[in-house]
Design a protein around this motif. Structure first.
Motif, PDB file in Angstrom:
ATOM      1  N   THR A  61       6.414   7.858   3.132  1.00 44.29           N
ATOM      2  CA  THR A  61       6.215   9.218   2.616  1.00 44.29           C
ATOM      3  C   THR A  61       6.031   9.185   1.100  1.00 44.29           C
ATOM      4  N   TRP A  62       6.853   8.418   0.425  1.00 52.52           N
ATOM      5  CA  TRP A  62       6.756   8.271  -1.033  1.00 52.52           C
ATOM      6  C   TRP A  62       5.387   7.709  -1.423  1.00 52.52           C
ATOM      7  N   GLN A  63       4.937   6.723  -0.661  1.00 56.49           N
ATOM      8  CA  GLN A  63       3.626   6.125  -0.923  1.00 56.49           C
ATOM      9  C   GLN A  63       2.512   7.148  -0.711  1.00 56.49           C
ATOM     10  N   ALA A  64       2.600   7.938   0.334  1.00 55.52           N
ATOM     11  CA  ALA A  64       1.569   8.942   0.608  1.00 55.52           C
ATOM     12  C   ALA A  64       1.578  10.045  -0.445  1.00 55.52           C
ATOM     13  N   LEU A  65       2.765  10.462  -0.875  1.00 57.71           N
ATOM     14  CA  LEU A  65       2.847  11.519  -1.880  1.00 57.71           C
ATOM     15  C   LEU A  65       2.299  11.063  -3.239  1.00 57.71           C
ATOM     16  N   ARG A  66       2.259   9.759  -3.445  1.00 58.07           N
ATOM     17  CA  ARG A  66       1.661   9.234  -4.673  1.00 58.07           C
ATOM     18  C   ARG A  66       0.175   8.948  -4.480  1.00 58.07           C
ATOM     19  N   ALA A  67      -0.389   9.388  -3.358  1.00 54.00           N
ATOM     20  CA  ALA A  67      -1.815   9.213  -3.032  1.00 54.00           C
ATOM     21  C   ALA A  67      -2.229   7.756  -3.055  1.00 54.00           C
ATOM     22  N   GLN A  68      -1.357   6.918  -2.526  1.00 51.94           N
ATOM     23  CA  GLN A  68      -1.619   5.481  -2.517  1.00 51.94           C
ATOM     24  C   GLN A  68      -2.067   5.049  -1.124  1.00 51.94           C
ATOM     25  N   SER A  69      -3.030   4.176  -1.074  1.00 51.59           N
ATOM     26  CA  SER A  69      -3.533   3.675   0.200  1.00 51.59           C
ATOM     27  C   SER A  69      -2.459   2.852   0.903  1.00 51.59           C
ATOM     28  N   ILE A  70      -2.414   2.965   2.205  1.00 52.16           N
ATOM     29  CA  ILE A  70      -1.444   2.204   2.991  1.00 52.16           C
ATOM     30  C   ILE A  70      -1.767   0.710   2.967  1.00 52.16           C
ATOM     31  N   VAL A  71      -3.037   0.369   2.807  1.00 53.47           N
ATOM     32  CA  VAL A  71      -3.433  -1.044   2.835  1.00 53.47           C
ATOM     33  C   VAL A  71      -3.493  -1.677   1.443  1.00 53.47           C
ATOM     34  N   HIS A  72      -3.307  -0.883   0.400  1.00 48.79           N
ATOM     35  CA  HIS A  72      -3.331  -1.411  -0.964  1.00 48.79           C
ATOM     36  C   HIS A  72      -2.133  -0.892  -1.758  1.00 48.79           C
ATOM     37  N   PRO A  73      -0.914  -1.324  -1.367  1.00 46.29           N
ATOM     38  CA  PRO A  73       0.264  -0.842  -2.090  1.00 46.29           C
ATOM     39  C   PRO A  73       0.354  -1.487  -3.478  1.00 46.29           C
ATOM     40  N   ASP A  74       0.984  -0.774  -4.402  1.00 44.47           N
ATOM     41  CA  ASP A  74       1.170  -1.337  -5.739  1.00 44.47           C
ATOM     42  C   ASP A  74       2.456  -2.172  -5.760  1.00 44.47           C
ATOM     43  N   ALA A  75       2.733  -2.761  -6.913  1.00 39.30           N
ATOM     44  CA  ALA A  75       3.893  -3.639  -7.041  1.00 39.30           C
ATOM     45  C   ALA A  75       5.206  -2.892  -6.828  1.00 39.30           C
ATOM     46  N   THR A  76       5.270  -1.644  -7.250  1.00 38.29           N
ATOM     47  CA  THR A  76       6.486  -0.851  -7.069  1.00 38.29           C
ATOM     48  C   THR A  76       6.778  -0.625  -5.594  1.00 38.29           C
ATOM     49  N   THR A  77       5.752  -0.300  -4.842  1.00 39.45           N
ATOM     50  CA  THR A  77       5.922  -0.092  -3.399  1.00 39.45           C
ATOM     51  C   THR A  77       6.312  -1.389  -2.710  1.00 39.45           C
ATOM     52  N   LEU A  78       5.678  -2.473  -3.081  1.00 41.19           N
ATOM     53  CA  LEU A  78       6.023  -3.769  -2.483  1.00 41.19           C
ATOM     54  C   LEU A  78       7.451  -4.170  -2.825  1.00 41.19           C
ATOM     55  N   GLY A  79       7.872  -3.883  -4.048  1.00 42.63           N
ATOM     56  CA  GLY A  79       9.246  -4.175  -4.437  1.00 42.63           C
ATOM     57  C   GLY A  79      10.248  -3.349  -3.643  1.00 42.63           C
ATOM     58  N   ALA A  80       9.947  -2.072  -3.455  1.00 40.55           N
ATOM     59  CA  ALA A  80      10.827  -1.212  -2.662  1.00 40.55           C
ATOM     60  C   ALA A  80      10.879  -1.687  -1.211  1.00 40.55           C
ATOM     61  N   PHE A  81       9.739  -2.119  -0.689  1.00 38.70           N
ATOM     62  CA  PHE A  81       9.706  -2.646   0.675  1.00 38.70           C
ATOM     63  C   PHE A  81      10.526  -3.928   0.782  1.00 38.70           C
ATOM     64  N   ALA A  82      10.422  -4.793  -0.223  1.00 33.94           N
ATOM     65  CA  ALA A  82      11.205  -6.033  -0.227  1.00 33.94           C
ATOM     66  C   ALA A  82      12.705  -5.731  -0.259  1.00 33.94           C
ATOM     67  N   LEU A  83      13.108  -4.738  -1.051  1.00 38.59           N
ATOM     68  CA  LEU A  83      14.520  -4.341  -1.081  1.00 38.59           C
ATOM     69  C   LEU A  83      14.982  -3.802   0.270  1.00 38.59           C
ATOM     70  N   LEU A  84      14.134  -3.024   0.920  1.00 38.88           N
ATOM     71  CA  LEU A  84      14.461  -2.485   2.239  1.00 38.88           C
ATOM     72  C   LEU A  84      14.637  -3.613   3.257  1.00 38.88           C
ATOM     73  N   VAL A  85      13.705  -4.559   3.247  1.00 40.77           N
ATOM     74  CA  VAL A  85      13.790  -5.691   4.179  1.00 40.77           C
ATOM     75  C   VAL A  85      15.049  -6.516   3.899  1.00 40.77           C
ATOM     76  N   ALA A  86      15.361  -6.729   2.619  1.00 43.48           N
ATOM     77  CA  ALA A  86      16.561  -7.489   2.264  1.00 43.48           C
ATOM     78  C   ALA A  86      17.827  -6.761   2.711  1.00 43.48           C
ATOM     79  N   ALA A  87      17.867  -5.452   2.523  1.00 43.19           N
ATOM     80  CA  ALA A  87      19.049  -4.683   2.920  1.00 43.19           C
ATOM     81  C   ALA A  87      19.278  -4.754   4.430  1.00 43.19           C
ATOM     82  N   VAL A  88      18.214  -4.582   5.190  1.00 45.34           N
ATOM     83  CA  VAL A  88      18.345  -4.657   6.654  1.00 45.34           C
ATOM     84  C   VAL A  88      18.644  -6.094   7.073  1.00 45.34           C
ATOM     85  N   GLY A  89      17.967  -7.038   6.433  1.00 52.43           N
ATOM     86  CA  GLY A  89      18.168  -8.449   6.772  1.00 52.43           C
ATOM     87  C   GLY A  89      19.567  -8.958   6.468  1.00 52.43           C
ATOM     88  N   LEU A  90      20.215  -8.385   5.476  1.00 47.69           N
ATOM     89  CA  LEU A  90      21.594  -8.776   5.165  1.00 47.69           C
ATOM     90  C   LEU A  90      22.611  -7.970   5.959  1.00 47.69           C
TER      91      LEU A  90
END
Length: 105
Positions: A61-90
């Motif tokens: 939702t955050w990515q869409a509200l920033r008018a960002q393409s789902i297939v071309h995320p920026d570094a901030t989105t990728l970082g947030a995704f990495a944090l999410l994966v790490a949180a669930v993974g731990l």
């Protein structure tokens, strides 16, 4: 200007199928993995899955509200995704390793 909110809607709608399937899969794996025989462990793992899924929907939702393409995320989105994966993974192994409940007599 917002992007396409259909993507987080799609993901959120499919949570209705993914989370019960996770619960069924954990119940099926309980015969093979003794730690999953505890109902509390399985319920906590489903809660971790639900929290991760909610985080994914929030991220989309955050990515869409920033008018960002789902297939071309920026570094901030990728970082947030990495944090999410790490949180669930731990969280998932921590739930499995947590001491189980004691039987009350």
């Amino acid at each position: 200007m917002a992007g396409d909110l259909r993507i987080p809607h799609f993901a959120g709608t499919h949570a209705l199928q993914a989370l019960p399937l996770l619960a069924v899969a954990l119940a099926a794996l309980a015969g093979r993995f003794p730690r999953l025989r505890d109902d509390v462990v399985r319920a906590r793992l489903v809660l971790v899955g639900a929290a991760g899924y909610a985080g994914l929907i929030a991220l989309l939702t955050w990515q869409a509200l920033r008018a960002q393409s789902i297939v071309h995320p920026d570094a901030t989105t990728l970082g947030a995704f990495a944090l999410l994966v790490a949180a669930v993974g731990l969280s998932a192994p921590a739930v499995v390793r947590a001491p189980g409940r004691k039987a009350v007599r």
